[in-house]
Motif scaffolding. Structure first.
Motif, PDB file in Angstrom:
ATOM      1  N   VAL A  14       0.889  -1.090  -0.062  1.00 37.12           N
ATOM      2  CA  VAL A  14      -0.153   0.037  -0.078  1.00 37.12           C
ATOM      3  C   VAL A  14       1.067   1.114   0.164  1.00 37.12           C
ATOM      4  CG1 VAL A  14      -1.793   1.162   1.134  1.00 37.12           C
ATOM      5  CG2 VAL A  14      -1.710  -1.007   1.257  1.00 37.12           C
ATOM      6  N   VAL A  15       0.658   2.001  -1.018  1.00 36.53           N
ATOM      7  CA  VAL A  15       1.706   3.314  -1.111  1.00 36.53           C
ATOM      8  C   VAL A  15       0.785   4.534  -1.272  1.00 36.53           C
ATOM      9  CG1 VAL A  15       3.183   2.129  -2.278  1.00 36.53           C
ATOM     10  CG2 VAL A  15       1.729   3.158  -3.669  1.00 36.53           C
ATOM     11  N   PRO A  16       1.141   5.759  -0.843  1.00 38.38           N
ATOM     12  CA  PRO A  16       0.424   6.854  -1.167  1.00 38.38           C
ATOM     13  C   PRO A  16       0.211   7.354  -2.405  1.00 38.38           C
ATOM     14  CG  PRO A  16       2.376   7.214   0.473  1.00 38.38           C
ATOM     15  CD  PRO A  16       2.524   5.935  -0.341  1.00 38.38           C
ATOM     16  N   THR A  17      -1.030   7.546  -2.829  1.00 40.55           N
ATOM     17  CA  THR A  17      -1.243   8.161  -4.141  1.00 40.55           C
ATOM     18  C   THR A  17      -0.265   9.065  -4.689  1.00 40.55           C
ATOM     19  OG1 THR A  17      -3.119   9.457  -3.528  1.00 40.55           O
ATOM     20  CG2 THR A  17      -3.518   7.286  -4.354  1.00 40.55           C
ATOM     21  N   ASP A  18       0.056  10.000  -4.006  1.00 45.29           N
ATOM     22  CA  ASP A  18       1.319  11.229  -4.284  1.00 45.29           C
ATOM     23  C   ASP A  18       2.382  10.492  -4.767  1.00 45.29           C
ATOM     24  OD1 ASP A  18      -0.472  12.789  -3.183  1.00 45.29           O
ATOM     25  OD2 ASP A  18       0.409  13.164  -1.246  1.00 45.29           O
ATOM     26  N   ASP A  19       2.826   9.306  -4.410  1.00 42.10           N
ATOM     27  CA  ASP A  19       4.042   8.564  -4.861  1.00 42.10           C
ATOM     28  C   ASP A  19       3.904   8.042  -6.382  1.00 42.10           C
ATOM     29  OD1 ASP A  19       5.308   9.219  -2.579  1.00 42.10           O
ATOM     30  OD2 ASP A  19       5.175   7.094  -1.668  1.00 42.10           O
ATOM     31  N   LEU A  20       2.600   7.867  -6.822  1.00 41.58           N
ATOM     32  CA  LEU A  20       2.165   7.588  -8.254  1.00 41.58           C
ATOM     33  C   LEU A  20       2.483   8.672  -9.339  1.00 41.58           C
ATOM     34  CD1 LEU A  20      -0.968   5.404  -7.683  1.00 41.58           C
ATOM     35  CD2 LEU A  20       1.437   4.570  -7.707  1.00 41.58           C
ATOM     36  N   LYS A  21       2.849   8.343 -10.407  1.00 40.71           N
ATOM     37  CA  LYS A  21       3.112   9.339 -11.387  1.00 40.71           C
ATOM     38  C   LYS A  21       1.759   9.602 -11.974  1.00 40.71           C
ATOM     39  CE  LYS A  21       7.722   8.639 -12.352  1.00 40.71           C
ATOM     40  NZ  LYS A  21       8.281   7.342 -11.778  1.00 40.71           N
ATOM     41  N   HIS A  22       1.530  10.637 -12.607  1.00 40.54           N
ATOM     42  CA  HIS A  22       0.342  10.997 -13.191  1.00 40.54           C
ATOM     43  C   HIS A  22      -0.102  10.056 -14.595  1.00 40.54           C
ATOM     44  CE1 HIS A  22      -3.073  13.599 -14.948  1.00 40.54           C
ATOM     45  NE2 HIS A  22      -2.632  13.625 -16.176  1.00 40.54           N
ATOM     46  N   GLY A  23      -1.354   9.452 -14.506  1.00 42.94           N
ATOM     47  CA  GLY A  23      -1.538   8.631 -15.493  1.00 42.94           C
ATOM     48  C   GLY A  23      -1.730   7.156 -15.591  1.00 42.94           C
ATOM     49  N   MET A  24      -1.118   6.879 -14.232  1.00 45.08           N
ATOM     50  CA  MET A  24      -1.166   5.677 -13.940  1.00 45.08           C
ATOM     51  C   MET A  24      -2.391   5.125 -13.186  1.00 45.08           C
ATOM     52  SD  MET A  24       2.373   4.887 -11.763  1.00 45.08           S
ATOM     53  CE  MET A  24       4.167   5.315 -12.393  1.00 45.08           C
ATOM     54  N   LYS A  25      -3.099   3.939 -13.869  1.00 46.60           N
ATOM     55  CA  LYS A  25      -4.426   3.534 -13.374  1.00 46.60           C
ATOM     56  C   LYS A  25      -4.415   2.247 -13.216  1.00 46.60           C
ATOM     57  CE  LYS A  25      -4.963   2.643 -18.373  1.00 46.60           C
ATOM     58  NZ  LYS A  25      -3.589   2.533 -18.674  1.00 46.60           N
ATOM     59  N   VAL A  26      -5.551   1.763 -12.409  1.00 49.45           N
ATOM     60  CA  VAL A  26      -5.827   0.240 -12.185  1.00 49.45           C
ATOM     61  C   VAL A  26      -5.617  -0.727 -13.276  1.00 49.45           C
ATOM     62  CG1 VAL A  26      -7.745  -1.268 -11.504  1.00 49.45           C
ATOM     63  CG2 VAL A  26      -7.634   0.995 -10.574  1.00 49.45           C
ATOM     64  N   GLY A  27      -4.672  -1.649 -12.904  1.00 50.44           N
ATOM     65  CA  GLY A  27      -4.517  -2.591 -13.885  1.00 50.44           C
ATOM     66  C   GLY A  27      -3.037  -2.390 -14.442  1.00 50.44           C
ATOM     67  N   ASP A  28      -2.341  -1.136 -14.447  1.00 51.03           N
ATOM     68  CA  ASP A  28      -0.989  -1.040 -14.899  1.00 51.03           C
ATOM     69  C   ASP A  28       0.003  -2.053 -13.961  1.00 51.03           C
ATOM     70  OD1 ASP A  28      -1.831   0.821 -16.479  1.00 51.03           O
ATOM     71  OD2 ASP A  28      -1.170   2.423 -15.276  1.00 51.03           O
ATOM     72  N   ILE A  29       0.909  -2.438 -14.618  1.00 49.92           N
ATOM     73  CA  ILE A  29       2.219  -3.136 -13.840  1.00 49.92           C
ATOM     74  C   ILE A  29       3.176  -2.208 -13.565  1.00 49.92           C
ATOM     75  CG2 ILE A  29       3.722  -5.102 -14.272  1.00 49.92           C
ATOM     76  CD1 ILE A  29       0.863  -5.715 -14.375  1.00 49.92           C
ATOM     77  N   LEU A  30       3.657  -2.192 -12.446  1.00 47.45           N
ATOM     78  CA  LEU A  30       4.490  -1.058 -11.868  1.00 47.45           C
ATOM     79  C   LEU A  30       5.722  -1.806 -11.397  1.00 47.45           C
ATOM     80  CD1 LEU A  30       1.789   1.030 -10.063  1.00 47.45           C
ATOM     81  CD2 LEU A  30       2.785   1.368 -12.211  1.00 47.45           C
ATOM     82  N   LEU A  31       6.933  -1.310 -11.523  1.00 43.89           N
ATOM     83  CA  LEU A  31       8.025  -1.684 -10.800  1.00 43.89           C
ATOM     84  C   LEU A  31       8.316  -0.423  -9.865  1.00 43.89           C
ATOM     85  CD1 LEU A  31      10.763  -3.404 -10.913  1.00 43.89           C
ATOM     86  CD2 LEU A  31      11.808  -1.643 -12.084  1.00 43.89           C
ATOM     87  N   VAL A  32       8.396  -1.429  -8.391  1.00 44.70           N
ATOM     88  CA  VAL A  32       8.517  -0.541  -7.225  1.00 44.70           C
ATOM     89  C   VAL A  32       9.804  -0.711  -6.529  1.00 44.70           C
ATOM     90  CG1 VAL A  32       7.470   0.142  -4.809  1.00 44.70           C
ATOM     91  CG2 VAL A  32       5.868  -0.782  -7.037  1.00 44.70           C
ATOM     92  N   ASP A  33      10.545   0.406  -6.312  1.00 40.14           N
ATOM     93  CA  ASP A  33      11.986   0.514  -5.479  1.00 40.14           C
ATOM     94  C   ASP A  33      11.580   1.014  -4.257  1.00 40.14           C
ATOM     95  OD1 ASP A  33      13.775  -0.956  -7.149  1.00 40.14           O
ATOM     96  OD2 ASP A  33      14.120   0.834  -8.334  1.00 40.14           O
TER      97      ASP A  33
END
Length: 98
Positions: free
Chosen positions: A30-49
């Protein structure tokens, strides 16, 4: 190859984004939405460091995600049975399926 872990953006809850480890859905982050870049949406695959200064999150293209999915399919994993966010203690509580 990857310095972080791959997650699928599952949903938004208040000011938080719930990510499921990709492809197994075995862990929740669970991450704050502020840490997501604009345009990231449900279903996207993300690399998290996860760094000392916070989360570094980037979107992964489909070819890379499929390559990772095929490699991970060789390993068994536990599935999460149920979970909830404990806002009072600031953590995620979950149980794994047997």
């Amino acid at each position: 190859m990857f310095t972080g872990r791959m997650y699928k953006l599952d949903r938004f809850e208040d000011d938080l984004a719930v990510l499921l480890e990709f492809p197994s859905d075995s862990n929740v982050l669970v991450v704050p939405t502020d840490d997501l870049k604009h345009g990231m949406k449900v279903g996207d695959i993300l690399l998290v460091d996860i760094k000392e200064e916070g989360f570094i999150i980037s979107k992964v293209n489909k070819r890379t995600a499929n390559k990772h999915k095929n490699a991970e399919s060789l390993c068994p994993s536990q599935k999460i049975d149920s979970y909830y966010i404990d806002y009072e203690h600031g953590c995620l509580v979950y149980t794994t399926a047997s």
